[in-house]
Design a protein around this motif. Structure first.
Motif, mmCIF file in Angstrom:
data_model
loop_
_atom_site.group_PDB
_atom_site.id
_atom_site.type_symbol
_atom_site.label_atom_id
_atom_site.label_comp_id
_atom_site.label_asym_id
_atom_site.label_seq_id
_atom_site.Cartn_x
_atom_site.Cartn_y
_atom_site.Cartn_z
ATOM 1 N N ILE A 78 0.841 -1.219 -0.092
ATOM 2 C CA ILE A 78 0.190 -0.003 -0.104
ATOM 3 C C ILE A 78 0.787 1.262 -0.030
ATOM 4 C CG2 ILE A 78 -1.758 1.236 1.120
ATOM 5 C CD1 ILE A 78 -2.566 -1.400 2.556
ATOM 6 N N MET A 79 2.046 1.190 0.672
ATOM 7 C CA MET A 79 2.784 2.474 1.116
ATOM 8 C C MET A 79 4.187 2.168 0.718
ATOM 9 S SD MET A 79 3.040 4.516 4.726
ATOM 10 C CE MET A 79 3.087 2.798 5.326
ATOM 11 N N ALA A 80 4.886 3.044 -0.271
ATOM 12 C CA ALA A 80 6.220 3.007 -0.493
ATOM 13 C C ALA A 80 6.971 4.304 0.001
ATOM 14 C CB ALA A 80 6.520 2.932 -1.925
ATOM 15 N N TYR A 81 8.224 4.139 0.325
ATOM 16 C CA TYR A 81 8.949 5.240 1.082
ATOM 17 C C TYR A 81 10.052 5.560 0.114
ATOM 18 C CZ TYR A 81 11.682 7.638 4.650
ATOM 19 O OH TYR A 81 12.754 8.392 5.494
ATOM 20 N N VAL A 82 10.510 7.012 0.277
ATOM 21 C CA VAL A 82 11.614 7.417 -0.752
ATOM 22 C C VAL A 82 12.247 8.028 0.507
ATOM 23 C CG1 VAL A 82 12.373 8.898 -2.476
ATOM 24 C CG2 VAL A 82 10.441 7.607 -2.590
ATOM 25 N N PRO A 83 13.538 7.912 0.909
ATOM 26 C CA PRO A 83 14.339 8.445 1.917
ATOM 27 C C PRO A 83 14.790 9.559 1.203
ATOM 28 C CG PRO A 83 15.494 6.537 1.122
ATOM 29 C CD PRO A 83 14.108 6.523 0.520
ATOM 30 N N GLN A 84 15.552 10.315 2.180
ATOM 31 C CA GLN A 84 16.429 11.446 1.975
ATOM 32 C C GLN A 84 17.791 10.842 1.290
ATOM 33 O OE1 GLN A 84 17.624 14.561 4.714
ATOM 34 N NE2 GLN A 84 15.504 14.344 5.914
ATOM 35 N N LEU A 85 18.553 11.705 0.403
ATOM 36 C CA LEU A 85 19.631 10.898 -0.340
ATOM 37 C C LEU A 85 20.933 10.640 0.592
ATOM 38 C CD1 LEU A 85 19.932 13.406 -3.491
ATOM 39 C CD2 LEU A 85 19.279 10.832 -3.171
ATOM 40 N N ALA A 86 20.644 11.216 1.808
ATOM 41 C CA ALA A 86 21.800 11.140 3.129
ATOM 42 C C ALA A 86 21.666 9.590 3.549
ATOM 43 C CB ALA A 86 21.631 11.912 3.909
ATOM 44 N N PRO A 159 -0.039 2.267 -4.012
ATOM 45 C CA PRO A 159 -0.501 3.556 -4.487
ATOM 46 C C PRO A 159 -0.246 4.852 -3.564
ATOM 47 C CG PRO A 159 -2.145 2.152 -3.015
ATOM 48 C CD PRO A 159 -0.701 1.447 -3.284
ATOM 49 N N LEU A 160 0.486 4.749 -2.386
ATOM 50 C CA LEU A 160 0.825 5.702 -1.545
ATOM 51 C C LEU A 160 2.365 6.052 -1.603
ATOM 52 C CD1 LEU A 160 0.303 8.060 0.429
ATOM 53 C CD2 LEU A 160 0.354 6.157 2.267
ATOM 54 N N LEU A 161 2.841 7.110 -2.050
ATOM 55 C CA LEU A 161 4.295 7.394 -1.778
ATOM 56 C C LEU A 161 4.540 8.404 -0.694
ATOM 57 C CD1 LEU A 161 5.119 7.899 -5.722
ATOM 58 C CD2 LEU A 161 5.214 5.831 -4.351
ATOM 59 N N ASN A 190 -2.110 8.048 -11.085
ATOM 60 C CA ASN A 190 -3.027 8.340 -9.783
ATOM 61 C C ASN A 190 -2.339 7.998 -8.384
ATOM 62 O OD1 ASN A 190 -5.836 9.234 -8.617
ATOM 63 N ND2 ASN A 190 -6.367 6.997 -8.308
ATOM 64 N N LYS A 191 -0.914 8.339 -8.181
ATOM 65 C CA LYS A 191 -0.536 8.177 -7.029
ATOM 66 C C LYS A 191 -1.106 9.108 -5.856
ATOM 67 C CE LYS A 191 2.239 4.647 -8.460
ATOM 68 N NZ LYS A 191 2.056 3.243 -7.895
ATOM 69 N N THR A 192 -0.995 8.555 -4.760
ATOM 70 C CA THR A 192 -1.121 9.558 -3.618
ATOM 71 C C THR A 192 0.073 9.831 -3.088
ATOM 72 O OG1 THR A 192 -3.405 8.323 -3.173
ATOM 73 C CG2 THR A 192 -2.259 9.928 -1.524
ATOM 74 N N ILE A 193 0.315 11.069 -2.905
ATOM 75 C CA ILE A 193 1.885 11.720 -2.356
ATOM 76 C C ILE A 193 1.752 12.552 -1.291
ATOM 77 C CG2 ILE A 193 3.576 13.004 -3.142
ATOM 78 C CD1 ILE A 193 2.993 12.283 -6.018
ATOM 79 N N LEU A 194 2.581 11.995 -0.030
ATOM 80 C CA LEU A 194 2.675 12.821 1.209
ATOM 81 C C LEU A 194 4.262 12.869 1.129
ATOM 82 C CD1 LEU A 194 1.423 14.034 3.533
ATOM 83 C CD2 LEU A 194 2.010 11.908 4.812
ATOM 84 N N ALA A 195 4.538 14.170 1.105
ATOM 85 C CA ALA A 195 6.047 14.587 1.051
ATOM 86 C C ALA A 195 6.428 15.582 2.287
ATOM 87 C CB ALA A 195 6.677 15.056 -0.139
ATOM 88 N N ALA A 196 7.543 15.484 2.949
ATOM 89 C CA ALA A 196 7.911 16.307 4.075
ATOM 90 C C ALA A 196 8.960 17.137 3.132
ATOM 91 C CB ALA A 196 8.718 15.414 5.166
ATOM 92 N N GLU A 197 8.753 18.239 3.504
ATOM 93 C CA GLU A 197 9.564 19.326 2.660
ATOM 94 C C GLU A 197 10.296 20.479 3.292
ATOM 95 O OE1 GLU A 197 11.865 20.782 0.326
ATOM 96 O OE2 GLU A 197 10.821 19.262 -0.883
ATOM 97 N N HIS A 198 11.070 20.986 3.127
ATOM 98 C CA HIS A 198 11.678 22.328 3.853
ATOM 99 C C HIS A 198 11.735 23.551 2.916
ATOM 100 C CE1 HIS A 198 15.228 21.301 1.331
ATOM 101 N NE2 HIS A 198 15.617 22.374 1.369
ATOM 102 N N ASN A 199 11.251 23.578 1.599
ATOM 103 C CA ASN A 199 11.164 24.536 0.554
ATOM 104 C C ASN A 199 9.758 24.825 0.349
ATOM 105 O OD1 ASN A 199 11.356 26.326 -1.604
ATOM 106 N ND2 ASN A 199 13.278 25.260 -2.431
ATOM 107 N N LEU A 200 9.320 25.921 1.193
ATOM 108 C CA LEU A 200 8.032 26.392 0.684
ATOM 109 C C LEU A 200 7.636 26.811 -0.472
ATOM 110 C CD1 LEU A 200 5.208 27.140 1.926
ATOM 111 C CD2 LEU A 200 5.979 29.191 2.820
ATOM 112 N N ASN A 201 8.615 27.600 -1.134
ATOM 113 C CA ASN A 201 8.412 28.088 -2.506
ATOM 114 C C ASN A 201 8.125 26.771 -3.475
ATOM 115 O OD1 ASN A 201 7.858 30.704 -1.981
ATOM 116 N ND2 ASN A 201 10.136 31.155 -2.267
ATOM 117 N N LEU A 202 8.979 25.554 -3.264
ATOM 118 C CA LEU A 202 8.925 24.541 -4.100
ATOM 119 C C LEU A 202 7.636 23.821 -3.943
ATOM 120 C CD1 LEU A 202 10.453 22.973 -6.257
ATOM 121 C CD2 LEU A 202 11.561 21.851 -4.311
ATOM 122 N N ALA A 203 7.207 23.695 -2.744
ATOM 123 C CA ALA A 203 5.936 22.851 -2.462
ATOM 124 C C ALA A 203 4.488 23.404 -2.976
ATOM 125 C CB ALA A 203 5.807 22.690 -0.791
#
Length: 264
Positions: A78-86, A159-161, A190-203
């Motif tokens: 149901i859910m897949a995770y993409v970590p930070q590059l670090a 379905p959830l990233l 139709n991917k559902t995306i929940l992203a943590a982000e620090h760049n407000l202008n990009l989001a």
């Protein structure tokens, strides 16, 4: 219908809660970005949703099923995770890294099946990295590596990233490229995306809704056009900014308002 539902979520690391009673839902096919200062709980939220923390209370439901009642493979479907590059380990080729996304669909020690191989090829094509398949991860640029990990998540066929600061460590060109890719996956797959982000202008231009965290609590949740104001940014980020309309998108854009300095 909500694909992800969170109610009264509390989570921490053993020395007290970082998240304090979060409640919100993400609809199927929606793009939601989580923003806040460092230490506000963004990464903790993504880990708690995946049941990766020892101390979690409240409710997390994936496609109406409690995550606490699901096995690891069921969660991965149901859910897949993409970590930070670090967090990257480099001892693999691009193809090998993407193939790892198929573990949720394979038996223990099973070889790559025809459907597995097809899913990997589709993920490589969707992220435009098929030509890199035999390259070592260590030899890729930051933007290319981020595409590899998004491809691995796509091969997982969930379905959830979940993405933890996908623009971190990338220059401006690659930041936009990654968000264009994510938006395309939302619109075409139709991917559902929940992203943590620090760049407000990009989001702002890519998100359907923004979720602001402050000290582990929900500070605001809503449409970018309505939510991004000087007052909110001051409250959440403790920064003085100017908010203006972006000339290309018509959406709010934030610029820092530096304090005037006197000459010595």
């Amino acid at each position: 219908m909500a694909l992800l539902e969170i109610a009264g979520l509390r989570a921490g690391y053993g020395d007290g809660d970082v998240l304090h009673g979060l409640s919100f839902a993400v609809a199927r096919g929606e793009f939601v970005t989580v923003l806040g200062q460092n230490g506000s709980g963004k990464t903790t939220l993504l880990k708690a949703i995946q049941r990766l923390l020892p101390e979690v209370a409240g409710e997390v439901r994936l496609d109406q099923a409690s995550v606490f009642g699901l096995g690891r493979r069921a969660i991965a479907r149901i859910m897949a995770y993409v970590p930070q590059l670090a967090e990257v380990a480099f001892g693999f080729t691009v193809a090998e890294a993407v193939e790892m996304g198929r573990y949720a669909h394979q038996g223990r020690w099973a070889a790559l099946s025809a459907p597995d191989a097809a899913a990997v090829e589709e993920a490589l094509a969707l992220t435009d990295i098929a030509g890199l398949r035999d390259k070592q991860l260590a030899h890729l640029s930051g933007g290319e590596r981020q595409r590899v990990f998004i491809a691995r998540a796509l091969a997982q066929d969930a379905p959830l990233l979940l993405l933890d600061e996908p623009s971190a460590h990338l220059d401006m060109h690659y930041q936009v490229e990654i968000y264009e890719l994510l938006k395309s996956l939302q619109e075409t797959q139709n991917k559902t995306i929940l992203a943590a982000e620090h760049n407000l202008n990009l989001a702002v231009p890519y998100s359907d809704r923004l979720l602001f965290l402050k000290d582990g609590r929900l500070a605001a949740l809503g449409l970018p056009r309505e939510l991004v104001t000087r007052g909110l940014v001051r409250d959440v980020f403790e920064a003085e900014v100017e908010v203006r309309e972006n000339a290309f998108t018509g959406l709010p854009e934030v610029s820092l308002n530096p304090r005037p300095r006197t000459k010595p």
